[in-house]
Scaffold this motif. Structure first.
Motif, PDB file in Angstrom:
ATOM      1  N   PRO A  38       0.805  -1.225   0.000  1.00  0.00           N
ATOM      2  CA  PRO A  38       0.000   0.000   0.000  1.00  0.00           C
ATOM      3  C   PRO A  38       0.837   1.274   0.000  1.00  0.00           C
ATOM      4  O   PRO A  38       0.411   2.287  -0.547  1.00  0.00           O
ATOM      5  N   LEU A  39       2.032   1.235   0.567  1.00  0.00           N
ATOM      6  CA  LEU A  39       2.868   2.435   0.593  1.00  0.00           C
ATOM      7  C   LEU A  39       3.341   2.792  -0.816  1.00  0.00           C
ATOM      8  O   LEU A  39       3.313   3.958  -1.209  1.00  0.00           O
ATOM      9  N   VAL A  40       3.739   1.803  -1.576  1.00  0.00           N
ATOM     10  CA  VAL A  40       4.177   2.045  -2.956  1.00  0.00           C
ATOM     11  C   VAL A  40       3.005   2.541  -3.793  1.00  0.00           C
ATOM     12  O   VAL A  40       3.144   3.487  -4.584  1.00  0.00           O
ATOM     13  N   MET A  41       1.851   1.928  -3.627  1.00  0.00           N
ATOM     14  CA  MET A  41       0.684   2.367  -4.385  1.00  0.00           C
ATOM     15  C   MET A  41       0.267   3.786  -3.994  1.00  0.00           C
ATOM     16  O   MET A  41      -0.170   4.563  -4.842  1.00  0.00           O
ATOM     17  N   PHE A  42       0.407   4.139  -2.732  1.00  0.00           N
ATOM     18  CA  PHE A  42       0.110   5.501  -2.302  1.00  0.00           C
ATOM     19  C   PHE A  42       1.032   6.489  -3.006  1.00  0.00           C
ATOM     20  O   PHE A  42       0.585   7.521  -3.507  1.00  0.00           O
ATOM     21  N   LEU A  43       2.315   6.161  -3.053  1.00  0.00           N
ATOM     22  CA  LEU A  43       3.273   7.060  -3.701  1.00  0.00           C
ATOM     23  C   LEU A  43       3.003   7.175  -5.200  1.00  0.00           C
ATOM     24  O   LEU A  43       3.132   8.253  -5.770  1.00  0.00           O
ATOM     25  N   VAL A  44       2.611   6.073  -5.837  1.00  0.00           N
ATOM     26  CA  VAL A  44       2.334   6.111  -7.275  1.00  0.00           C
ATOM     27  C   VAL A  44       1.007   6.799  -7.557  1.00  0.00           C
ATOM     28  O   VAL A  44       0.915   7.652  -8.445  1.00  0.00           O
ATOM     29  N   LEU A  45      -0.040   6.467  -6.804  1.00  0.00           N
ATOM     30  CA  LEU A  45      -1.363   7.015  -7.086  1.00  0.00           C
ATOM     31  C   LEU A  45      -1.521   8.477  -6.693  1.00  0.00           C
ATOM     32  O   LEU A  45      -2.256   9.222  -7.348  1.00  0.00           O
ATOM     33  N   TYR A  46      -0.884   8.894  -5.622  1.00  0.00           N
ATOM     34  CA  TYR A  46      -1.067  10.269  -5.151  1.00  0.00           C
ATOM     35  C   TYR A  46       0.185  11.123  -5.308  1.00  0.00           C
ATOM     36  O   TYR A  46       0.078  12.324  -5.514  1.00  0.00           O
ATOM     37  N   GLY A  47       1.331  10.503  -5.212  1.00  0.00           N
ATOM     38  CA  GLY A  47       2.565  11.269  -5.302  1.00  0.00           C
ATOM     39  C   GLY A  47       2.882  11.761  -6.695  1.00  0.00           C
ATOM     40  O   GLY A  47       3.182  12.941  -6.900  1.00  0.00           O
ATOM     41  N   LEU A  48       2.812  10.868  -7.671  1.00  0.00           N
ATOM     42  CA  LEU A  48       3.181  11.246  -9.036  1.00  0.00           C
ATOM     43  C   LEU A  48       2.229  12.242  -9.675  1.00  0.00           C
ATOM     44  O   LEU A  48       2.675  13.275 -10.184  1.00  0.00           O
TER      45      LEU A  48
END
Length: 139
Positions: A38-48
């Motif tokens: 979930p941390l990686v998906m958070f960074l990809v979905l909201y960070g980028l």
């Protein structure tokens, strides 16, 4: 003519789409589900697509929006969606289970990101308000 701000946002969206395609290819090749990280998906979905262009535009100072407003938006947005991600997962968090497995550790880090973002933003705004009130009363 397209503004620089729109080009930056469009570029971050293209980067987001490429990251999602890469994630799905990796998922199909290895069998690792996106819910496992979930941390990686958070960074990809909201960070980028959201946070990265706002911080870039704040650093370059382009556009009619002040850099301070862009940073505040990026911090509030990431904090909100970190807490929404943790809340929607239905995680039963406790001190004894916080560090049991990688998934629980990632949800714990997401919760810390969300709480830390709002706590830091609150402290920054209180300090900025205090400084502006002291500047108003200075002789």
């Amino acid at each position: 003519m397209v503004s620089r701000e729109n080009r930056v946002i469009a570029g971050s969206f293209v980067l987001f789409v490429l990251a999602m395609v890469g994630w799905f290819v990796l998922e199909n090749a290895t069998g690792i589900a996106d819910g496992d990280h979930p941390l990686v998906m958070f960074l990809v979905l909201y960070g980028l697509p959201v946070v990265l262009p706002q911080l870039y535009l704040a650093a370059t100072g382009d556009g009619g929006v002040t850099p301070r407003t862009r940073v505040r938006f990026a911090v509030a947005f990431s904090g909100l969606f970190a807490l929404v991600t943790v809340g929607s997962a239905g995680v039963r968090w406790s001190w004894s289970t916080a560090f049991d497995d990688l998934e629980m550790l990632q949800y714990t880090l997401l919760g810390a990101i969300g709480i830390g973002a709002f706590g830091g933003l609150f402290c920054y705004e209180v300090l900025a308000g205090y400084r502006s009130s002291m500047a108003d009363t200075a002789p």
